[in-house]
Design an enzyme around this catalytic site. Sequence first.
Site, short mmCIF file in Angstrom:
data_model
loop_
_atom_site.label_atom_id
_atom_site.label_comp_id
_atom_site.label_asym_id
_atom_site.label_seq_id
_atom_site.Cartn_x
_atom_site.Cartn_y
_atom_site.Cartn_z
N LYS A 112 0.38 -4.97 6.07
CA LYS A 112 -0.94 -5.52 6.35
C LYS A 112 -0.80 -6.71 7.29
O LYS A 112 -0.55 -7.84 6.87
CB LYS A 112 -1.62 -5.95 5.04
CG LYS A 112 -3.13 -6.06 5.17
CD LYS A 112 -3.73 -4.69 5.43
CE LYS A 112 -5.23 -4.75 5.61
NZ LYS A 112 -5.78 -3.46 6.01
N SER A 149 -8.30 0.83 7.33
CA SER A 149 -8.57 -0.20 6.33
C SER A 149 -9.97 0.02 5.76
O SER A 149 -10.23 1.03 5.12
CB SER A 149 -8.39 -1.59 6.92
OG SER A 149 -8.17 -2.53 5.89
#
Length: 588
Positions: A191, A387
């Site tokens: 991430k 995402s």
Amino acid sequence: MKEFLKFTAATIVGLLVFTVIIVAIGMMSIIGMIASGESSGPVADNSVLVLPLSGTLGERSSDNTLAQFIGNGTETVGLDDILGGIKKAKENDNIKGIYIEAGMFAPDSYASLQAIRKALQDFKKSGKWIVAYGDSYSQNTYYIASVADKVMLNPHGVIDWHGLASQQLFLKDLMAKFGVKMQLAKVGTYKSAPEIFTADKMSDPNREQITAYINGIWQNVLKDVSASRKISTEQLNQYADSLITFDNPQNYVKYKLVDRLLYTDEVKGVVKEMMKLGEDDDFAKVTISDMVNVKGKRKGGEEIAVYYAYGDVVDGAVSMSRGENIDAQVVCRDLEKLMENDDVKAVVLRINTGGGSAYASEQIWHSLKKLKSKKPVVVSMGGMSASGGYYISSIANYIYAEPTTLTGSIGIFGMFPDPSQLLTEKLGVKFDEVKTNKFSTFGSLARPISEEEMAILNRYIDRGYSLFRSRVAEGRNMSADEVEKVAQGRVWLGQDALKIKLIDGLGGLDDAVAKAAQLAKLDEYHTVAYPEKASWMEQISGQMNQDNYIDSQLRLALGEYYEPFMLLRTMNEQSAIQARMTFYLKVE
């Protein structure tokens, strides 16, 4: 004399009022013509569809009416209009071919370029021809133009062919100069979105995933150009390594990258050759805007709704880009209307987003689940659906993506600015306090978040990640452990996401519509696009009541630096908890 002056003044006032009214009506008429374009009748015989590769490419066209009237605006060319225009041109017997004219073109992604190229390849299956010309070709425009039967270049033009790169920018040290730092809580080894604020270089996992997806995109570009131009991928790579951008244009012919070197005024002769017309014969030109008003071979039957969702995922907030966004409050209302509309038999969600607010993503996921209980839902992914975008998509009955779509990035993070050093050390602000409880001053500008508070925040982020993962597991019929193996914030290309069951098929919007029809058991169907585009009057009202026009001028002036600038400007407007792939992506 007094009466004379009174009547004279009244006459002047009347003339002024009349003039204002006439000017206002004139402006409205002109703006209306700009916005709606001239109405298109039937396409004349011996017509050529002109496809200019210029302007900014987005999911849907978005003309700035006020800017066009003033003569100082940028046009957003809609992928929907381009694909629709090419399809109609294929079906229209009066259109004999397509002329591609390369210019200054800013696409949103290689997936969108790939979709246009596939549409052009499909057009050629009808037996019609395509020719392309450019005073110069960027790598983006050459990728599309290479599909043409004849590729032409100005005798003094260039072809920019250099390979792909992704440059990341980092703002941590810049923020430190002002006494601001970002406090981070995140889940996901890959991430990487917060790195822009918390690091000064790519982390190893981020470098790994970026390397994987830009190499994957480049291999798709090489494969496609190689097939069209009959040049090996090894040779194309060698050209890129040689920086042929600055080569002698005559060599481009030797390299088989172009067929002929011609000046602009000589291209018309080539088009006539393709149409088998004499020197004195002429042909008609049809634009993409014209094709919007040309009726295609519309199918009857039931309605399939195509709902466009693109931009930042937000929850009634101002998006980072100040442009299009996926506002959960609006989208959820729209989806409920589609669910209750008995005329709509299936819904295709066309989505292009890197994510945004985790809370907003959950709200849209919930609405899509309700919709799915009543009628089929199919997702068509554009340039990216990652995402928060993947969060939304995962509940669909079926998911399509282009081979070069960026998707996945299953992970969330929370960012909390700490301006205490700016306030206390640089500006000399003093704070004092009285509080009733241990965490009464949580979130105060006077101090950073404590270790104990950060531990609590991390537990909160962990719960959010577990929820995200469970949503994916439910939608994709996978176990939590199976999702975890491909999660951790990792970004995947569409072609790789297919192998790990994050999507169901490779294809574009037409494939998604066909699948929706199959799931709804429809033999005859037509599509209707939602939400409706703003009318020119709505555009004018919006542009005068908001700062859309100023924003478009800022985008024009700053160019590639617009997004980083707006990111800094709107930092405090961002949702604290984010399901976002990246804040700023540049692949070229």
